[in-house]
Scaffold this motif. Structure first.
Motif, PDB file in Angstrom:
ATOM      1  N   ILE A  35     -16.367 -30.108  80.676  1.00  0.00           N
ATOM      2  CA  ILE A  35     -16.175 -31.448  81.203  1.00  0.00           C
ATOM      3  C   ILE A  35     -17.335 -32.309  80.695  1.00  0.00           C
ATOM      4  N   GLY A  36     -17.027 -33.338  79.918  1.00  0.00           N
ATOM      5  CA  GLY A  36     -18.046 -34.216  79.376  1.00  0.00           C
ATOM      6  C   GLY A  36     -17.954 -35.609  79.965  1.00  0.00           C
ATOM      7  N   VAL A  37     -19.091 -36.235  80.189  1.00  0.00           N
ATOM      8  CA  VAL A  37     -19.154 -37.613  80.668  1.00  0.00           C
ATOM      9  C   VAL A  37     -20.111 -38.350  79.740  1.00  0.00           C
ATOM     10  N   LYS A  38     -19.647 -39.468  79.185  1.00  0.00           N
ATOM     11  CA  LYS A  38     -20.441 -40.210  78.203  1.00  0.00           C
ATOM     12  C   LYS A  38     -20.474 -41.691  78.539  1.00  0.00           C
ATOM     13  N   GLU A  39     -21.501 -42.349  78.037  1.00  0.00           N
ATOM     14  CA  GLU A  39     -21.601 -43.792  78.185  1.00  0.00           C
ATOM     15  C   GLU A  39     -20.575 -44.467  77.294  1.00  0.00           C
ATOM     16  N   THR A  40     -20.121 -45.655  77.711  1.00  0.00           N
ATOM     17  CA  THR A  40     -19.229 -46.422  76.855  1.00  0.00           C
ATOM     18  C   THR A  40     -20.057 -47.089  75.769  1.00  0.00           C
ATOM     19  N   ALA A  41     -19.411 -47.472  74.687  1.00  0.00           N
ATOM     20  CA  ALA A  41     -20.090 -48.118  73.568  1.00  0.00           C
ATOM     21  C   ALA A  41     -19.562 -49.533  73.415  1.00  0.00           C
ATOM     22  N   THR A  42     -20.405 -50.430  72.945  1.00  0.00           N
ATOM     23  CA  THR A  42     -19.963 -51.788  72.683  1.00  0.00           C
ATOM     24  C   THR A  42     -19.310 -51.849  71.311  1.00  0.00           C
ATOM     25  N   LEU A  43     -18.465 -52.831  71.123  1.00  0.00           N
ATOM     26  CA  LEU A  43     -17.770 -52.989  69.851  1.00  0.00           C
ATOM     27  C   LEU A  43     -18.559 -53.834  68.857  1.00  0.00           C
ATOM     28  N   ASP A  44     -19.679 -54.385  69.285  1.00  0.00           N
ATOM     29  CA  ASP A  44     -20.429 -55.281  68.406  1.00  0.00           C
ATOM     30  C   ASP A  44     -21.604 -54.588  67.714  1.00  0.00           C
ATOM     31  N   THR A  45     -21.517 -53.289  67.573  1.00  0.00           N
ATOM     32  CA  THR A  45     -22.586 -52.562  66.918  1.00  0.00           C
ATOM     33  C   THR A  45     -22.032 -51.783  65.725  1.00  0.00           C
ATOM     34  N   ASP A  46     -22.870 -51.602  64.733  1.00  0.00           N
ATOM     35  CA  ASP A  46     -22.467 -50.832  63.557  1.00  0.00           C
ATOM     36  C   ASP A  46     -22.658 -49.342  63.770  1.00  0.00           C
ATOM     37  N   GLU A  47     -23.487 -48.998  64.733  1.00  0.00           N
ATOM     38  CA  GLU A  47     -23.768 -47.589  64.974  1.00  0.00           C
ATOM     39  C   GLU A  47     -23.201 -47.182  66.324  1.00  0.00           C
ATOM     40  N   PHE A  48     -22.557 -46.040  66.329  1.00  0.00           N
ATOM     41  CA  PHE A  48     -21.984 -45.510  67.561  1.00  0.00           C
ATOM     42  C   PHE A  48     -22.882 -44.400  68.074  1.00  0.00           C
ATOM     43  N   GLU A  49     -23.344 -44.558  69.288  1.00  0.00           N
ATOM     44  CA  GLU A  49     -24.169 -43.524  69.902  1.00  0.00           C
ATOM     45  C   GLU A  49     -23.311 -42.729  70.875  1.00  0.00           C
ATOM     46  N   ASP A  50     -23.287 -41.443  70.687  1.00  0.00           N
ATOM     47  CA  ASP A  50     -22.535 -40.545  71.550  1.00  0.00           C
ATOM     48  C   ASP A  50     -23.496 -40.063  72.629  1.00  0.00           C
ATOM     49  N   THR A  51     -23.651 -40.870  73.673  1.00  0.00           N
ATOM     50  CA  THR A  51     -24.678 -40.617  74.674  1.00  0.00           C
ATOM     51  C   THR A  51     -24.098 -39.975  75.926  1.00  0.00           C
ATOM     52  N   PRO A  52     -24.421 -38.702  76.161  1.00  0.00           N
ATOM     53  CA  PRO A  52     -23.911 -38.043  77.369  1.00  0.00           C
ATOM     54  C   PRO A  52     -24.621 -38.557  78.618  1.00  0.00           C
ATOM     55  N   ILE A  53     -23.915 -38.544  79.718  1.00  0.00           N
ATOM     56  CA  ILE A  53     -24.490 -38.851  81.030  1.00  0.00           C
ATOM     57  C   ILE A  53     -24.785 -37.510  81.683  1.00  0.00           C
ATOM     58  N   THR A  54     -26.041 -37.285  81.991  1.00  0.00           N
ATOM     59  CA  THR A  54     -26.471 -35.959  82.451  1.00  0.00           C
ATOM     60  C   THR A  54     -26.599 -35.842  83.967  1.00  0.00           C
ATOM     61  N   ASP A  55     -26.477 -36.960  84.678  1.00  0.00           N
ATOM     62  CA  ASP A  55     -26.732 -36.917  86.116  1.00  0.00           C
ATOM     63  C   ASP A  55     -25.549 -37.394  86.966  1.00  0.00           C
ATOM     64  N   ALA A  56     -24.341 -37.304  86.418  1.00  0.00           N
ATOM     65  CA  ALA A  56     -23.161 -37.677  87.200  1.00  0.00           C
ATOM     66  C   ALA A  56     -22.909 -36.622  88.275  1.00  0.00           C
ATOM     67  N   GLN A  57     -22.267 -37.042  89.344  1.00  0.00           N
ATOM     68  CA  GLN A  57     -21.864 -36.095  90.379  1.00  0.00           C
ATOM     69  C   GLN A  57     -20.383 -35.810  90.131  1.00  0.00           C
ATOM     70  N   ILE A  58     -20.071 -34.536  89.848  1.00  0.00           N
ATOM     71  CA  ILE A  58     -18.701 -34.162  89.524  1.00  0.00           C
ATOM     72  C   ILE A  58     -18.244 -33.077  90.486  1.00  0.00           C
ATOM     73  N   ARG A  59     -17.093 -33.314  91.066  1.00  0.00           N
ATOM     74  CA  ARG A  59     -16.527 -32.349  92.008  1.00  0.00           C
ATOM     75  C   ARG A  59     -15.115 -31.999  91.551  1.00  0.00           C
TER      76      ARG A  59
END
Length: 157
Positions: A35-59
């Motif tokens: 189960i992966g949770v990631k930040e959303t990315a903006t469309l106005d950037t040339d670089e896409f960062e695949d940034t995971p969210i490490t502190d979500a609460q998942i049940r």
């Protein structure tokens, strides 16, 4: 001759909200560890960062259990710490993810494994795609020509 060019100077701002993307898989008779949770990315950037969210609460919630998932720094995925949890066919699973005050939820019923599964091919050729004027037609051709067909017997129920 006077030529007038009209344009739009407005900048489209992305709302500054704490949105996130969830990607996850539950497979019958397998442990919960994907189960992966990631930040959303903006469309106005040339670089896409695949940034995971490490502190979500998942049940993960079943008819009989409620399991809090933990984050694995190596795989960058959330997992069920109790590996005895068995995902079973025809059971319903609900997931609730909370991050920065926003909660997303989903549910699914695990289908039975298909019988009589066949593939028309096992390989799809994906060419190197260059950013150019013909990219759209290259992608369209790829979807039209490089196809694998899956067939299976319909499960009762």
């Amino acid at each position: 001759m006077i030529v007038s060019l009209l344009g739009c100077d407005d900048i489209l701002d992305r709302p500054l909200t704490n949105q996130f993307v969830v990607e996850g898989y539950l497979t019958a008779d397998a442990v919960v560890n994907d189960i992966g949770v990631k930040e959303t990315a903006t469309l106005d950037t040339d670089e896409f960062e695949d940034t995971p969210i490490t502190d979500a609460q998942i049940r993960l919630i079943t008819e009989t259990q409620s399991i809090d998932l933990e984050y694995d720094e190596v795989t960058k995925k959330y997992f069920a710490p109790d590996q005895d949890i068995a995902v079973s066919t025809n059971d319903e699973y609900r997931i609730e993810i909370t991050n920065d005050g926003i909660t997303a939820s989903a549910s699914t019923i695990i289908p039975e494994k298909p019988t009589g599964l066949t593939l028309s091919d096992t390989v799809v050729f994906v060419p190197t795609l260059a950013l150019n004027f013909s990219l759209r037609s290259e992608i369209q051709r790829l979807f039209e020509e490089e196809v694998i067909t899956l067939t299976w017997d319909r499960n009762p129920g």
